[in-house]
Write a protein that holds these residues in place. Structure first.
Motif, PDB file in Angstrom:
ATOM      1  N   PRO A 144       0.818  -1.223   0.000  1.00  0.00           N
ATOM      2  CA  PRO A 144       0.000   0.000   0.000  1.00  0.00           C
ATOM      3  C   PRO A 144       0.853   1.276   0.000  1.00  0.00           C
ATOM      4  CG  PRO A 144      -0.908  -1.589   1.532  1.00  0.00           C
ATOM      5  CD  PRO A 144       0.400  -2.155   1.050  1.00  0.00           C
ATOM      6  N   THR A 145       1.971   1.240   0.712  1.00  0.00           N
ATOM      7  CA  THR A 145       2.849   2.417   0.737  1.00  0.00           C
ATOM      8  C   THR A 145       3.385   2.719  -0.654  1.00  0.00           C
ATOM      9  OG1 THR A 145       3.506   1.936   3.005  1.00  0.00           O
ATOM     10  CG2 THR A 145       4.949   3.390   1.751  1.00  0.00           C
ATOM     11  N   ARG A 146       3.778   1.697  -1.368  1.00  0.00           N
ATOM     12  CA  ARG A 146       4.316   1.909  -2.720  1.00  0.00           C
ATOM     13  C   ARG A 146       3.236   2.365  -3.688  1.00  0.00           C
ATOM     14  NH1 ARG A 146       9.033  -2.605  -3.610  1.00  0.00           N
ATOM     15  NH2 ARG A 146      10.280  -1.941  -1.824  1.00  0.00           N
ATOM     16  N   VAL A 147       2.013   1.950  -3.476  1.00  0.00           N
ATOM     17  CA  VAL A 147       0.903   2.427  -4.309  1.00  0.00           C
ATOM     18  C   VAL A 147       0.694   3.918  -4.068  1.00  0.00           C
ATOM     19  CG1 VAL A 147      -1.585   2.255  -4.703  1.00  0.00           C
ATOM     20  CG2 VAL A 147      -0.218   0.176  -4.459  1.00  0.00           C
ATOM     21  N   VAL A 148       0.744   4.341  -2.808  1.00  0.00           N
ATOM     22  CA  VAL A 148       0.595   5.768  -2.480  1.00  0.00           C
ATOM     23  C   VAL A 148       1.746   6.561  -3.094  1.00  0.00           C
ATOM     24  CG1 VAL A 148       0.598   7.448  -0.598  1.00  0.00           C
ATOM     25  CG2 VAL A 148      -0.733   5.352  -0.390  1.00  0.00           C
ATOM     26  N   ILE A 149       2.963   6.034  -3.037  1.00  0.00           N
ATOM     27  CA  ILE A 149       4.111   6.704  -3.645  1.00  0.00           C
ATOM     28  C   ILE A 149       3.870   6.886  -5.146  1.00  0.00           C
ATOM     29  CG2 ILE A 149       6.545   6.415  -4.266  1.00  0.00           C
ATOM     30  CD1 ILE A 149       6.888   5.005  -1.509  1.00  0.00           C
ATOM     31  N   GLY A 150       3.413   5.838  -5.798  1.00  0.00           N
ATOM     32  CA  GLY A 150       3.129   5.924  -7.224  1.00  0.00           C
ATOM     33  C   GLY A 150       2.062   6.950  -7.547  1.00  0.00           C
ATOM     34  N   LEU A 151       1.012   6.992  -6.744  1.00  0.00           N
ATOM     35  CA  LEU A 151      -0.053   7.974  -6.961  1.00  0.00           C
ATOM     36  C   LEU A 151       0.447   9.398  -6.760  1.00  0.00           C
ATOM     37  CD1 LEU A 151      -3.075   6.168  -5.277  1.00  0.00           C
ATOM     38  CD2 LEU A 151      -2.661   6.506  -7.727  1.00  0.00           C
ATOM     39  N   CYS A 152       1.300   9.589  -5.758  1.00  0.00           N
ATOM     40  CA  CYS A 152       1.873  10.922  -5.519  1.00  0.00           C
ATOM     41  C   CYS A 152       2.705  11.384  -6.712  1.00  0.00           C
ATOM     42  CB  CYS A 152       2.751  10.911  -4.271  1.00  0.00           C
ATOM     43  SG  CYS A 152       1.857  10.885  -2.716  1.00  0.00           S
ATOM     44  N   LEU A 153       3.397  10.462  -7.346  1.00  0.00           N
ATOM     45  CA  LEU A 153       4.271  10.833  -8.459  1.00  0.00           C
ATOM     46  C   LEU A 153       3.529  10.953  -9.789  1.00  0.00           C
ATOM     47  CD1 LEU A 153       7.398   8.682  -7.563  1.00  0.00           C
ATOM     48  CD2 LEU A 153       7.055  11.135  -7.193  1.00  0.00           C
ATOM     49  N   ILE A 154       2.430  10.237  -9.955  1.00  0.00           N
ATOM     50  CA  ILE A 154       1.712  10.278 -11.226  1.00  0.00           C
ATOM     51  C   ILE A 154       0.673  11.399 -11.275  1.00  0.00           C
ATOM     52  CG2 ILE A 154      -0.164   8.656 -10.732  1.00  0.00           C
ATOM     53  CD1 ILE A 154       1.882   8.592 -13.923  1.00  0.00           C
ATOM     54  N   ALA A 155       0.169  11.837 -10.132  1.00  0.00           N
ATOM     55  CA  ALA A 155      -0.893  12.849 -10.091  1.00  0.00           C
ATOM     56  C   ALA A 155      -0.540  14.140 -10.850  1.00  0.00           C
ATOM     57  CB  ALA A 155      -1.278  13.154  -8.651  1.00  0.00           C
ATOM     58  N   PRO A 156       0.655  14.708 -10.663  1.00  0.00           N
ATOM     59  CA  PRO A 156       0.972  15.935 -11.409  1.00  0.00           C
ATOM     60  C   PRO A 156       0.975  15.738 -12.928  1.00  0.00           C
ATOM     61  CG  PRO A 156       2.489  15.654  -9.587  1.00  0.00           C
ATOM     62  CD  PRO A 156       1.702  14.388  -9.687  1.00  0.00           C
ATOM     63  N   PHE A 157       1.426  14.583 -13.393  1.00  0.00           N
ATOM     64  CA  PHE A 157       1.435  14.326 -14.830  1.00  0.00           C
ATOM     65  C   PHE A 157       0.019  14.262 -15.381  1.00  0.00           C
ATOM     66  CE2 PHE A 157       5.561  12.576 -13.576  1.00  0.00           C
ATOM     67  CZ  PHE A 157       6.382  13.267 -14.460  1.00  0.00           C
ATOM     68  N   VAL A 158      -0.848  13.569 -14.679  1.00  0.00           N
ATOM     69  CA  VAL A 158      -2.241  13.460 -15.122  1.00  0.00           C
ATOM     70  C   VAL A 158      -2.889  14.842 -15.122  1.00  0.00           C
ATOM     71  CG1 VAL A 158      -4.505  12.515 -14.526  1.00  0.00           C
ATOM     72  CG2 VAL A 158      -2.467  11.071 -14.361  1.00  0.00           C
ATOM     73  N   ALA A 159      -2.656  15.609 -14.086  1.00  0.00           N
ATOM     74  CA  ALA A 159      -3.259  16.941 -13.992  1.00  0.00           C
ATOM     75  C   ALA A 159      -2.797  17.856 -15.123  1.00  0.00           C
ATOM     76  CB  ALA A 159      -2.932  17.572 -12.640  1.00  0.00           C
TER      77      ALA A 159
END
Length: 87
Positions: free
Chosen positions: A17-32
């Motif tokens: 779960p921690t690594r999933v959160v890390i991935g989401l934190c890093l991908i969110a700016p690109f998607v936005a």
């Protein structure tokens, strides 16, 4: 034929779960930023600056925060995997 060396094969990457959160934190700016249709407009303005510009500048700050969070989570995850509690 494959050669057996007797060494342990490298462990497969573990999804936690921690690594999933890390991935989401890093991908969110690109998607936005890649979803241009969501911010390609003038209104609402902020202190006279069109939405198109202040939205992107806001994401600079958000991206910095999310990257810092991802880095801290990664450090904590690595310490936990190694079993150490050093800071």
């Amino acid at each position: 034929m494959s050669e057996e060396t007797g060494a342990n094969p490298p462990a497969a990457p573990t999804v936690t779960p921690t690594r999933v959160v890390i991935g989401l934190c890093l991908i969110a700016p690109f998607v936005a930023m890649l979803w241009v249709g969501s911010y390609a407009k003038v209104e609402p303005t902020f202190i006279g600056i069109p939405f198109f510009y202040w939205y992107q500048m806001l994401w600079v700050l958000i991206s910095t925060s999310l990257t810092m969070i991802a880095y801290k989570l990664w450090q904590r995850d690595q310490r936990a995997r190694k079993g150490g509690a050093s800071a």
